[in-house]
Structure formats: C-alpha cells, structure tokens
Design an enzyme around this catalytic site. Structure first.
Site, short mmCIF file in Angstrom:
data_model
loop_
_atom_site.label_atom_id
_atom_site.label_comp_id
_atom_site.label_asym_id
_atom_site.label_seq_id
_atom_site.Cartn_x
_atom_site.Cartn_y
_atom_site.Cartn_z
N ARG A 64 -14.88 45.06 34.68
CA ARG A 64 -14.99 46.73 34.59
C ARG A 64 -14.94 46.69 36.76
O ARG A 64 -14.36 47.64 37.20
CB ARG A 64 -16.36 46.92 34.29
CG ARG A 64 -16.50 48.21 33.66
CD ARG A 64 -17.50 48.99 32.79
NE ARG A 64 -17.00 50.61 32.39
CZ ARG A 64 -17.69 51.31 33.57
NH1 ARG A 64 -19.58 50.71 33.69
NH2 ARG A 64 -17.98 52.69 32.66
N HIS A 68 -12.27 49.92 37.76
CA HIS A 68 -13.02 51.02 38.64
C HIS A 68 -12.74 51.21 40.17
O HIS A 68 -12.48 52.09 40.36
CB HIS A 68 -14.41 51.47 38.49
CG HIS A 68 -14.52 51.89 36.86
ND1 HIS A 68 -15.14 53.26 36.17
CD2 HIS A 68 -15.03 51.46 36.01
CE1 HIS A 68 -14.93 52.58 35.67
NE2 HIS A 68 -14.99 51.93 34.67
N ASP A 69 -12.38 50.28 40.52
CA ASP A 69 -12.67 50.19 42.03
C ASP A 69 -10.77 50.10 42.10
O ASP A 69 -10.41 50.97 42.46
CB ASP A 69 -12.81 49.04 42.97
CG ASP A 69 -11.91 49.00 44.09
OD1 ASP A 69 -11.62 49.76 45.01
OD2 ASP A 69 -11.24 47.83 45.04
N GLY A 74 -6.80 52.93 44.52
CA GLY A 74 -6.37 51.88 45.31
C GLY A 74 -7.98 50.52 44.87
O GLY A 74 -8.02 50.93 45.14
N ASN A 93 -19.33 61.13 37.66
CA ASN A 93 -19.86 60.23 35.97
C ASN A 93 -19.04 59.37 35.04
O ASN A 93 -19.55 58.58 34.39
CB ASN A 93 -20.17 61.94 35.07
CG ASN A 93 -21.06 62.14 35.19
OD1 ASN A 93 -22.47 61.87 36.06
ND2 ASN A 93 -21.17 63.57 34.61
N PRO A 162 -9.63 56.74 32.61
CA PRO A 162 -9.55 57.06 31.33
C PRO A 162 -10.76 57.15 30.86
O PRO A 162 -12.17 56.99 31.23
CB PRO A 162 -9.28 55.72 30.72
CG PRO A 162 -8.06 55.01 32.58
CD PRO A 162 -9.70 55.06 32.95
N HIS A 192 -12.60 44.23 27.13
CA HIS A 192 -13.30 44.19 26.09
C HIS A 192 -13.30 43.04 25.08
O HIS A 192 -14.65 43.91 25.01
CB HIS A 192 -13.44 45.81 25.27
CG HIS A 192 -13.54 47.15 26.32
ND1 HIS A 192 -12.30 48.21 25.76
CD2 HIS A 192 -13.52 47.20 27.82
CE1 HIS A 192 -12.90 48.82 27.20
NE2 HIS A 192 -13.63 47.96 28.23
N ASP A 246 -17.05 43.70 21.79
CA ASP A 246 -16.27 42.43 21.25
C ASP A 246 -17.46 41.99 20.33
O ASP A 246 -17.98 41.27 20.49
CB ASP A 246 -15.14 41.45 21.45
CG ASP A 246 -15.08 40.87 21.08
OD1 ASP A 246 -14.27 41.12 19.72
OD2 ASP A 246 -14.45 39.54 21.53
#
Ligand code: HEM
Length: 329
Positions: A64, A68-69, A74, A93, A162, A192, A246
């Site tokens: 994850r 997020h990076d 980029g 947040n 997102p 996920h 999952d």
C-alpha cells in the site's frame, strides 16, 4: 558476408528493443545499483524479512505504501517526509493507517552504512513492495530502479488519492490521471488480495449508506450473510477493528480477491465498484476465466507501470540521507 550482416541486424533490433524498454520505464533500469551498491536489493529484502518476522501484517502495508507514494507527485518518496511538520503530505487524512515507513527508514540506515548517498528512498519503497508481494506467495519479479527522491511534500498534494466512496467513474479518472488504464485499475486494486482494512473504511456502507427517500441504512448491494458478518466485526462506532480485504485469504497473494469482487464479498466500496462498470467488470471476469498465472503476470506489469509514475531520474531531485527529511546541504 551473410555472417556479418545478420548479427549486425540483430544487434540493431536488440538495441531498438532495449530502447523501447528503456523508454517504457523512463530512465529507470533493471539492476541500477549493480555497480554502485551491489548488495542494495538484498539489503532491502533483509530489512523486509526482519520486519515481517515479528509482524507479517507489515507486508501488505508495504505494498500500500508504494501505491500512496506513486499516486502523489509520482514515485518520489514524498510520502516519507516528516520534516515539514504537519504540513507534510503524510499528514493528509488520505494516508490514514499508512504503515511501513519505519521499515524503509531502517533499510535506508543500513544502506547508508554500506553505500552512503547512493540508494534513493523511492527505490527502497519500490523494492520493499516487490519483496512483500513475493513473501506473501505472490510472483517474484525484478523492478527497474534509478528513482531519485523528490524535494517537496505538501499536505494537500495527497487529495488526489482515491477514496473508498469514489464511484467507478471517479476511480477510473483518478487512475487515468496517473496514466493507468482500466486494466491497471482492476489489476492494482487486486493488490487487496492481501491485507486488511479498518472498520473506519467500511462503516458508512453498513450504517449510513444513502437510500431512496432520504433514508440511510446498509448498502443493498452487500449480500445479506456477508452484511451480517461485517456488522458483527464492525459494530457501530468501532473504527479500529480490522477486517480482511480478501475474505478467507488475507495472508496469501492469489486471485481469490477477483472471485470475492465478483460475488460482492468485499468490505470496501471501491473494490465492489469494479463490478459497477461493464469495462472493469469484464476485466474481472476475464482474469477469473483465465489461468491464474495470467493474473499474476499482468499484475506484475501493472505494478512496474505504477512504479514509473512521475519517477525523477538523472540529476533531478536528490538521494536523501534520511528518508524522513530533505537533505540540508
Ligand atoms: C482503487 C483505489 C484504492 C482505494 C480506494 C484503496 C483503499 C484502501 C483502504 C481504505 C485500505 C485500508 C487501509 C487501512 O485501514 O489501513 C487499503 C488497504 C490496502 N491497499 Fe488499497 N486502495 C486502492 C488501491 C490500491 C492499490 C492500487 C494498491 C497497490 C497496488 C493497494 C494496496 C493495498 C494493500 C496491500 C492494503 C492492505 C494494507 C494493510 O493490510 O495494512 N490499494 N486500501
């Protein structure tokens, strides 16, 4: 004479092919540190192994972390910066629950002892995510390296990430803004297949989902038995309990997430939303119908593609001394 011509033609073809691969990855390349710091990739692997030995849940967290990076400014390690105080990107947040930053910091500290000023934090993130996938029984693959670390980290930059409540159209357009297509969206969301979510990201679907007539309740698309299961795990007001993303297979990288998406047995709305568009729903179905090796292989391609988003190379940016702070000199 033919002997001389053929190899030359092949060499040209080979160089053209290399050029194509090079172009696809920007200036990134496989084994970027093979001369400058030959042990770099092994040192990252060792740091991930060590962290996972005491807490295996760190593995999904590291995957994850790369998402997020890469989605924000980029793949430049801007997410690791804490030196900008509460104004740093990580304070947004949208990064709630993000973990694994300390694993990258530790790997970096060890790398600085062996090869000072050589290995970027952005590459450590990409390598650690790659290792985490292999360590959860996912595919083993090489990732191109040579990323440099960015020079900015602003809290509002992460607004582009997102949300679980985004519609499929919004998810598609957010991915498209990072040059990722519908196939990438499906494949990358299938990350996920490992890990968990806090009830915080599920609660609105269970208790305050908007219904016709200004009423609120539970998302009617959740199958009844699964809804009871989720409500039993995530009681009203419980934000912190974690549930598998999952169902039944949270610790292992496999394609069961696709079956769960198809059946509506996924806790977060953005995963369920893949079935809400013909384009993404058809891709879920196609991977379910194909050999699982095709999913794994294409997932690797999508991860490598995600790892090139906005990567800075050459003389741009810097190689940070410490991943959580910009260099001062
Ligand atoms: C499509 C948009 C996406 C949304 C809305 C989304 C949202 C989320 C949320 C809410 C969580 C739970 C966080 C927590 O409670 O700690 C989560 C976890 C996770 N996400 Fe995503 N995600 C998306 C795409 C991705 C992508 C592209 C990847 C990687 C390629 C990814 C990898 C993961 C992993 C591995 C976890 C488990 C983390 C853990 O167990 O600590 N996600 N995601």
């Amino acid at each position: 004479m033919a002997d001389g011509v053929l190899p030359a033609a092949l060499t040209v073809a080979f160089l053209l092919l290399l050029g194509t691969i090079g172009a696809a990855h920007g200036q990134l390349q496989m084994g970027f540190y093979s001369d400058s710091c030959p042990g770099a990739e092994d040192m990252v692997t060792a740091a991930v192994q060590e962290a996972a030995a005491s807490d295996a849940t760190i593995l999904p967290a590291l995957v994850r972390l790369q998402f997020h990076d890469c989605f924000v400014r980029g793949c430049d390690a801007s997410v690791l910066i804490t030196s900008a105080g509460n104004a740093a990107e990580v304070n947004n947040n949208k990064h709630q629950g993000l973990r694994g930053l300390d694993v990258v910091d530790r790997a970096k500290a060890e790398l600085e002892e062996q090869c000072p000023g050589v290995v970027s934090c952005a590459d450590i993130i990409a390598l650690a995510a790659r290792d985490a996938i292999a360590m959860t029984n996912g595919p083993s693959f090489e990732v191109p390296t040579g990323r440099r670390d960015g020079l900015s980290s602003n809290v509002r930059d992460a607004d582009v990430l997102p949300d679980v409540s985004d519609s499929i159209q919004v998810l598609r357009s957010k991915f498209a803004a990072s040059s990722l297509n519908d196939r990438d969206l499906v494949l990358l969301t299938a990350a996920h297949t490992i890990g968990t979510t806090a009830c915080f990201f599920v609660k609105d679907r269970l208790y305050s989902y908007p219904l016709p007539g200004s009423r609120t309740g539970s998302d009617p698309s959740i199958p009844a038995a699964f809804l009871s299961e989720l409500k039993a795990r995530c009681a009203p007001g419980d934000f912190n309990t974690r549930v598998p993303l999952d169902r039944g297979s949270q610790g292992t990288f496999d394609d069961s997430i696709l079956r769960n998406i198809r059946a509506g047995l996924v806790p977060i709305a953005s995963d369920a939303a893949l079935e809400a568009s013909n384009a993404t729903g058809a891709l879920v179905g196609a991977y379910l119908g194909a050999a699982s090796s095709s999913f794994a292989q294409d997932f690797v391609g999508a991860m490598i593609k995600m790892g090139t988003i906005g990567a800075i190379t050459g003389d741009a940016g810097e190689i940070r001394d410490v991943c959580s702070a910009f260099n001062t000199n």
